[in-house]
Design a protein around this motif. Structure first.
Motif, PDB file in Angstrom:
ATOM      1  N   THR A 113      57.085  65.280  59.176  1.00  0.00           N
ATOM      2  CA  THR A 113      57.487  63.880  59.089  1.00  0.00           C
ATOM      3  C   THR A 113      56.225  63.070  58.846  1.00  0.00           C
ATOM      4  O   THR A 113      55.234  63.233  59.554  1.00  0.00           O
ATOM      5  N   LEU A 114      56.272  62.207  57.845  1.00  0.00           N
ATOM      6  CA  LEU A 114      55.153  61.331  57.535  1.00  0.00           C
ATOM      7  C   LEU A 114      55.480  59.942  58.050  1.00  0.00           C
ATOM      8  O   LEU A 114      56.563  59.410  57.777  1.00  0.00           O
ATOM      9  N   VAL A 115      54.555  59.373  58.820  1.00  0.00           N
ATOM     10  CA  VAL A 115      54.721  58.034  59.378  1.00  0.00           C
ATOM     11  C   VAL A 115      53.512  57.207  58.952  1.00  0.00           C
ATOM     12  O   VAL A 115      52.382  57.684  59.037  1.00  0.00           O
ATOM     13  N   ILE A 116      53.760  55.983  58.517  1.00  0.00           N
ATOM     14  CA  ILE A 116      52.671  55.076  58.163  1.00  0.00           C
ATOM     15  C   ILE A 116      52.929  53.733  58.844  1.00  0.00           C
ATOM     16  O   ILE A 116      54.002  53.146  58.675  1.00  0.00           O
ATOM     17  N   HIS A 117      51.936  53.289  59.612  1.00  0.00           N
ATOM     18  CA  HIS A 117      51.966  51.970  60.251  1.00  0.00           C
ATOM     19  C   HIS A 117      50.936  51.084  59.549  1.00  0.00           C
ATOM     20  O   HIS A 117      49.846  51.562  59.206  1.00  0.00           O
ATOM     21  N   GLU A 118      51.255  49.811  59.410  1.00  0.00           N
ATOM     22  CA  GLU A 118      50.308  48.844  58.859  1.00  0.00           C
ATOM     23  C   GLU A 118      49.824  47.931  59.987  1.00  0.00           C
ATOM     24  O   GLU A 118      50.640  47.323  60.693  1.00  0.00           O
ATOM     25  N   PHE A 119      48.504  47.839  60.135  1.00  0.00           N
ATOM     26  CA  PHE A 119      47.867  46.941  61.098  1.00  0.00           C
ATOM     27  C   PHE A 119      47.079  45.879  60.329  1.00  0.00           C
ATOM     28  O   PHE A 119      46.785  46.053  59.144  1.00  0.00           O
ATOM     29  N   ASP A 120      46.696  44.829  61.013  1.00  0.00           N
ATOM     30  CA  ASP A 120      45.935  43.756  60.361  1.00  0.00           C
ATOM     31  C   ASP A 120      44.555  44.222  59.912  1.00  0.00           C
ATOM     32  O   ASP A 120      43.999  43.682  58.961  1.00  0.00           O
ATOM     33  N   SER A 121      43.998  45.198  60.624  1.00  0.00           N
ATOM     34  CA  SER A 121      42.653  45.693  60.317  1.00  0.00           C
ATOM     35  C   SER A 121      42.460  47.037  61.006  1.00  0.00           C
ATOM     36  O   SER A 121      43.255  47.419  61.871  1.00  0.00           O
ATOM     37  N   LYS A 122      41.371  47.718  60.654  1.00  0.00           N
ATOM     38  CA  LYS A 122      41.028  48.958  61.349  1.00  0.00           C
ATOM     39  C   LYS A 122      40.724  48.669  62.815  1.00  0.00           C
ATOM     40  O   LYS A 122      41.067  49.462  63.699  1.00  0.00           O
ATOM     41  N   GLU A 123      40.092  47.544  63.070  1.00  0.00           N
ATOM     42  CA  GLU A 123      39.777  47.162  64.442  1.00  0.00           C
ATOM     43  C   GLU A 123      41.058  46.971  65.263  1.00  0.00           C
ATOM     44  O   GLU A 123      41.120  47.381  66.422  1.00  0.00           O
ATOM     45  N   ALA A 124      42.079  46.366  64.650  1.00  0.00           N
ATOM     46  CA  ALA A 124      43.357  46.175  65.348  1.00  0.00           C
ATOM     47  C   ALA A 124      44.030  47.523  65.622  1.00  0.00           C
ATOM     48  O   ALA A 124      44.614  47.729  66.685  1.00  0.00           O
ATOM     49  N   ALA A 125      43.934  48.437  64.671  1.00  0.00           N
ATOM     50  CA  ALA A 125      44.510  49.773  64.860  1.00  0.00           C
ATOM     51  C   ALA A 125      43.795  50.499  65.996  1.00  0.00           C
ATOM     52  O   ALA A 125      44.433  51.120  66.855  1.00  0.00           O
ATOM     53  N   LEU A 126      42.479  50.397  66.024  1.00  0.00           N
ATOM     54  CA  LEU A 126      41.700  51.052  67.076  1.00  0.00           C
ATOM     55  C   LEU A 126      41.968  50.402  68.435  1.00  0.00           C
ATOM     56  O   LEU A 126      42.069  51.101  69.452  1.00  0.00           O
ATOM     57  N   ALA A 127      42.108  49.082  68.461  1.00  0.00           N
ATOM     58  CA  ALA A 127      42.415  48.393  69.718  1.00  0.00           C
ATOM     59  C   ALA A 127      43.767  48.859  70.261  1.00  0.00           C
ATOM     60  O   ALA A 127      43.914  49.079  71.469  1.00  0.00           O
ATOM     61  N   PHE A 128      44.742  49.027  69.383  1.00  0.00           N
ATOM     62  CA  PHE A 128      46.034  49.551  69.808  1.00  0.00           C
ATOM     63  C   PHE A 128      45.871  50.974  70.338  1.00  0.00           C
ATOM     64  O   PHE A 128      46.358  51.321  71.414  1.00  0.00           O
ATOM     65  N   TRP A 129      45.189  51.819  69.581  1.00  0.00           N
ATOM     66  CA  TRP A 129      45.021  53.232  69.928  1.00  0.00           C
ATOM     67  C   TRP A 129      44.344  53.403  71.285  1.00  0.00           C
ATOM     68  O   TRP A 129      44.709  54.278  72.070  1.00  0.00           O
ATOM     69  N   ASP A 130      43.368  52.546  71.566  1.00  0.00           N
ATOM     70  CA  ASP A 130      42.600  52.657  72.807  1.00  0.00           C
ATOM     71  C   ASP A 130      43.143  51.794  73.945  1.00  0.00           C
ATOM     72  O   ASP A 130      42.555  51.772  75.025  1.00  0.00           O
ATOM     73  N   SER A 131      44.242  51.097  73.726  1.00  0.00           N
ATOM     74  CA  SER A 131      44.746  50.172  74.737  1.00  0.00           C
ATOM     75  C   SER A 131      45.264  50.909  75.973  1.00  0.00           C
ATOM     76  O   SER A 131      45.829  52.000  75.872  1.00  0.00           O
ATOM     77  N   PRO A 132      45.073  50.306  77.150  1.00  0.00           N
ATOM     78  CA  PRO A 132      45.586  50.912  78.388  1.00  0.00           C
ATOM     79  C   PRO A 132      47.107  51.096  78.360  1.00  0.00           C
ATOM     80  O   PRO A 132      47.619  52.046  78.953  1.00  0.00           O
ATOM     81  N   ASP A 133      47.818  50.199  77.672  1.00  0.00           N
ATOM     82  CA  ASP A 133      49.277  50.325  77.585  1.00  0.00           C
ATOM     83  C   ASP A 133      49.700  51.554  76.790  1.00  0.00           C
ATOM     84  O   ASP A 133      50.762  52.125  77.037  1.00  0.00           O
ATOM     85  N   TYR A 134      48.872  51.952  75.824  1.00  0.00           N
ATOM     86  CA  TYR A 134      49.241  53.089  74.971  1.00  0.00           C
ATOM     87  C   TYR A 134      48.862  54.434  75.590  1.00  0.00           C
ATOM     88  O   TYR A 134      49.472  55.454  75.256  1.00  0.00           O
ATOM     89  N   GLU A 135      47.882  54.438  76.472  1.00  0.00           N
ATOM     90  CA  GLU A 135      47.406  55.715  77.036  1.00  0.00           C
ATOM     91  C   GLU A 135      48.527  56.594  77.601  1.00  0.00           C
ATOM     92  O   GLU A 135      48.609  57.773  77.257  1.00  0.00           O
ATOM     93  N   PRO A 136      49.414  56.084  78.474  1.00  0.00           N
ATOM     94  CA  PRO A 136      50.458  56.977  79.001  1.00  0.00           C
ATOM     95  C   PRO A 136      51.444  57.429  77.924  1.00  0.00           C
ATOM     96  O   PRO A 136      52.025  58.509  78.026  1.00  0.00           O
ATOM     97  N   LEU A 137      51.586  56.633  76.882  1.00  0.00           N
ATOM     98  CA  LEU A 137      52.494  57.028  75.802  1.00  0.00           C
ATOM     99  C   LEU A 137      51.906  58.141  74.945  1.00  0.00           C
ATOM    100  O   LEU A 137      52.644  58.967  74.414  1.00  0.00           O
ATOM    101  N   LYS A 138      50.599  58.176  74.828  1.00  0.00           N
ATOM    102  CA  LYS A 138      49.954  59.301  74.132  1.00  0.00           C
ATOM    103  C   LYS A 138      50.311  60.608  74.827  1.00  0.00           C
ATOM    104  O   LYS A 138      50.631  61.603  74.178  1.00  0.00           O
ATOM    105  N   ALA A 139      50.236  60.600  76.155  1.00  0.00           N
ATOM    106  CA  ALA A 139      50.569  61.810  76.918  1.00  0.00           C
ATOM    107  C   ALA A 139      52.030  62.193  76.703  1.00  0.00           C
ATOM    108  O   ALA A 139      52.349  63.377  76.529  1.00  0.00           O
ATOM    109  N   LEU A 140      52.917  61.213  76.704  1.00  0.00           N
ATOM    110  CA  LEU A 140      54.332  61.476  76.452  1.00  0.00           C
ATOM    111  C   LEU A 140      54.537  62.060  75.052  1.00  0.00           C
ATOM    112  O   LEU A 140      55.258  63.047  74.877  1.00  0.00           O
ATOM    113  N   ARG A 141      53.865  61.463  74.060  1.00  0.00           N
ATOM    114  CA  ARG A 141      53.972  61.959  72.675  1.00  0.00           C
ATOM    115  C   ARG A 141      53.481  63.393  72.581  1.00  0.00           C
ATOM    116  O   ARG A 141      54.118  64.238  71.936  1.00  0.00           O
ATOM    117  N   ARG A 142      52.368  63.683  73.228  1.00  0.00           N
ATOM    118  CA  ARG A 142      51.794  65.035  73.163  1.00  0.00           C
ATOM    119  C   ARG A 142      52.689  66.081  73.812  1.00  0.00           C
ATOM    120  O   ARG A 142      52.654  67.246  73.420  1.00  0.00           O
TER     121      ARG A 142
END
Length: 95
Positions: free
Chosen positions: A53-82
């Motif tokens: 499955t190919l997924v593509i998300h559009e963010f305002d910038s690379k910095e915004a994508a990285l901020a999302f990726w490293d956000s405390p809110d996303y951390e537990p979801l990474k574990a769920l995804r994995r």
């Protein structure tokens, strides 16, 4: 300038993965991003890459994508995804 997060997704447990989708979608929207593509029937034109499955998300910038990726809110979801999938993820920004 927009940046794109490209995900090669292999879902191993659809029911469990749906819990991830339900939780991450509002976070993606809160980050100002949007889903552009979710395709489990990609047409490979050349090469050996065959994403399940190919997924593509559009963010305002690379910095915004990285901020999302490293956000405390996303951390537990990474574990769920994995627990329910395997992914390869890249972020890219047009020149």
């Amino acid at each position: 300038m927009s940046a794109y997060v490209v995900i090669d997704l292999d879902i191993e447990n659809p029911a469990g993965f749906q819990k991830y989708v339900d939780a991450v979608t509002p976070l993606i929207e809160k980050a100002g991003a949007r889903n552009l593509v979710v395709d489990d029937e990609c047409l490979v034109l050349e090469g050996d890459w065959r994403p399940n499955t190919l997924v593509i998300h559009e963010f305002d910038s690379k910095e915004a994508a990285l901020a999302f990726w490293d956000s405390p809110d996303y951390e537990p979801l990474k574990a769920l995804r994995r627990r329910h999938s395997t992914v390869s993820v890249v972020a890219a920004q047009p020149r």
